[in-house]
Write a protein that holds these residues in place. Structure first.
Motif, PDB file in Angstrom:
ATOM      1  N   MET A 107       1.679   2.557  -3.305  1.00  0.00           N
ATOM      2  CA  MET A 107       0.429   3.379  -3.920  1.00  0.00           C
ATOM      3  C   MET A 107       0.392   4.578  -3.438  1.00  0.00           C
ATOM      4  SD  MET A 107      -2.357   0.276  -4.527  1.00  0.00           S
ATOM      5  CE  MET A 107      -1.699  -1.237  -3.321  1.00  0.00           C
ATOM      6  N   LYS A 160       0.801  -1.218   0.035  1.00  0.00           N
ATOM      7  CA  LYS A 160       0.010   0.105   0.075  1.00  0.00           C
ATOM      8  C   LYS A 160       0.781   1.341  -0.003  1.00  0.00           C
ATOM      9  CE  LYS A 160      -3.814   2.250   1.920  1.00  0.00           C
ATOM     10  NZ  LYS A 160      -4.506   2.718   3.259  1.00  0.00           N
ATOM     11  N   THR A 164       2.749   6.716  -5.104  1.00  0.00           N
ATOM     12  CA  THR A 164       2.657   7.046  -6.384  1.00  0.00           C
ATOM     13  C   THR A 164       1.517   8.226  -6.401  1.00  0.00           C
ATOM     14  OG1 THR A 164       3.033   4.787  -6.648  1.00  0.00           O
ATOM     15  CG2 THR A 164       1.869   5.974  -8.693  1.00  0.00           C
ATOM     16  N   GLU A 165       0.505   8.238  -5.616  1.00  0.00           N
ATOM     17  CA  GLU A 165      -0.355   9.078  -5.589  1.00  0.00           C
ATOM     18  C   GLU A 165       0.307  10.382  -5.199  1.00  0.00           C
ATOM     19  OE1 GLU A 165      -3.496   9.362  -6.443  1.00  0.00           O
ATOM     20  OE2 GLU A 165      -3.022   7.418  -7.575  1.00  0.00           O
TER      21      GLU A 165
END
Lengths: 259, 259
Positions: A243, A240, A246-247
């Motif tokens: 991610m 997680k 990345t965001e």
């Protein structure tokens, strides 16, 4: 236009190097942009992560001392891998803090100028103290990202950081922008999380900036990737926190208009 | 005999200040010994924790510049509370790094000499970089405690620390001892814990020392106490981490023969 991002908060251990690695990895390998990372910390942790046991062939101190006037191709920088180049740090870099010429704070900006067109983005991993190197960092940067973590020590120094940025804006770089505060290594649903959220709001007023929407919560995967010496995307893509990074990078680079 | 303990690892964020606070609190208030804490970090986090919003009345920079020759009572130091005195840090302290006299590394040791008899123990919270202040710290100390935490960055610099200590031993302080490595902010039962245990063994060989038996595991209570600006014993005496710190302090001060 090449944007220069500085990752800075003079408190050590607040996540500057980890943040620099994730952002550089994203820019070079997710967004596929020509990326230069510069390690301004003489202890060289970013350099060791990207180069491993490889020798630092193109180091920042030599670059600043020589300030090559022509681009002479990409050879001024050390290639890490596809799209990713670096100016590594060595202990000699402490020598920059001894420079006292009136234009010493502009060495990095002037040295980079002829080479900027080679890159889409330049990411500079900052210093653990306010020194001549910090002046150079802020004089060369367009946007500053400030990592903050729990406990009060990474917050206590923010007034000094603000003073430093105000000084650099007045003297050398009126357009220097604080891009945002990054909450990093936060323990979810704790008193420390509440406290840091409140502190962050106060800091945003002080620094005239925002907190990034994506918060990096405490997870051992970040330490594991650090020990393995690789970006989290390479260490555990499915986790997680990858991610979240990345965001976060989407947020950080939103204004780049990359295609 | 007064023992001088230095808490040092030049990586920022590895727990130097937290460790210094716990040890000083134990010495002054659990063992009831006359304790002096000295903050050698110009960012002054230890000073802010012990003094809060109080003004730094007796600061280390002034003390080093004046080096009073006689003890003039306890007035050379700022009283925090019963048994606990401090020499606080201010930003001026960076000026010590500019001193280049041949005896500049001995300023702290010489300044402390006439005052040592006033205290049972002196605890010095170290610097986030190897500078003239670090030379002073090691020249004045009897025993060094090295906090290490997960991730590889707090380990990477240990070879530099060893070089620095070897240099100081050769030049100024042949009896300087590395008291032990303190594993701090460790996530239990993780890859990082295994990795840090292995690294610690290697470091013990390198530094010719041991790892303290008591490991401080990651807990949000440490951050909460930091935000509250008080030692953990005062923040949450019943918490397990307070007991760990108590046992650790028993270990650290075992040789003192305190009665």
């Amino acid at each position: 236009m090449t944007t220069v991002y500085a990752i800075e908060n003079q408190k050590g251990g607040c996540g500057k190097t980890t943040t620099s690695i994730q952002i550089a990895d994203y820019a070079a390998h997710v967004a596929n942009k020509k990326t230069l990372v510069i390690d301004v910390d003489p202890s060289g942790n970013l350099t060791k992560t990207f180069l491993g046991t490889e020798v630092v062939k193109r180091d920042l101190f030599t670059f600043l001392m020589n300030r090559p006037k022509s681009t002479e191709g990409i050879d001024a920088f050390q290639k890490v891998d596809e799209n990713l180049y670096m100016l590594g740090s060595t202990k000699q870099l402490n020598g920059i803090n001894m420079q006292s010429d009136f234009d010493a704070p502009l060495m990095l900006r002037e040295a980079l100028e002829p080479f900027k067109w080679l890159f889409d983005v330049i990411i500079i991993d900052g210093c653990p103290e306010i020194t001549q190197l910090t002046h150079n960092l802020f004089a060369a940067a367009d946007k500053v990202i400030v990592p903050m973590n729990p406990g009060s020590y990474s917050v206590m120094g923010l007034a000094d950081l603000q003073n430093e940025i105000s000084f650099v804006r007045k003297m050398y770089n009126p357009n220097l922008k604080i891009h945002g505060l990054l909450l990093s290594n936060i323990d979810k649903n704790t008193k420390a999380e509440q406290a840091i959220n409140e502190m962050a709001k106060t800091c945003c007023d002080l620094l005239d900036t925002k907190v990034f929407d994506n918060t990096v919560y405490h997870t051992t995967v970040i330490n594991d990737a650090q020990i393995a010496g690789i970006p989290i995307r390479k260490y555990k893509k499915s986790h997680k926190v990858n991610m979240v990074y990345t965001e976060l990078c989407n947020e950080i680079f939103k204004e780049e208009g990359w295609k």
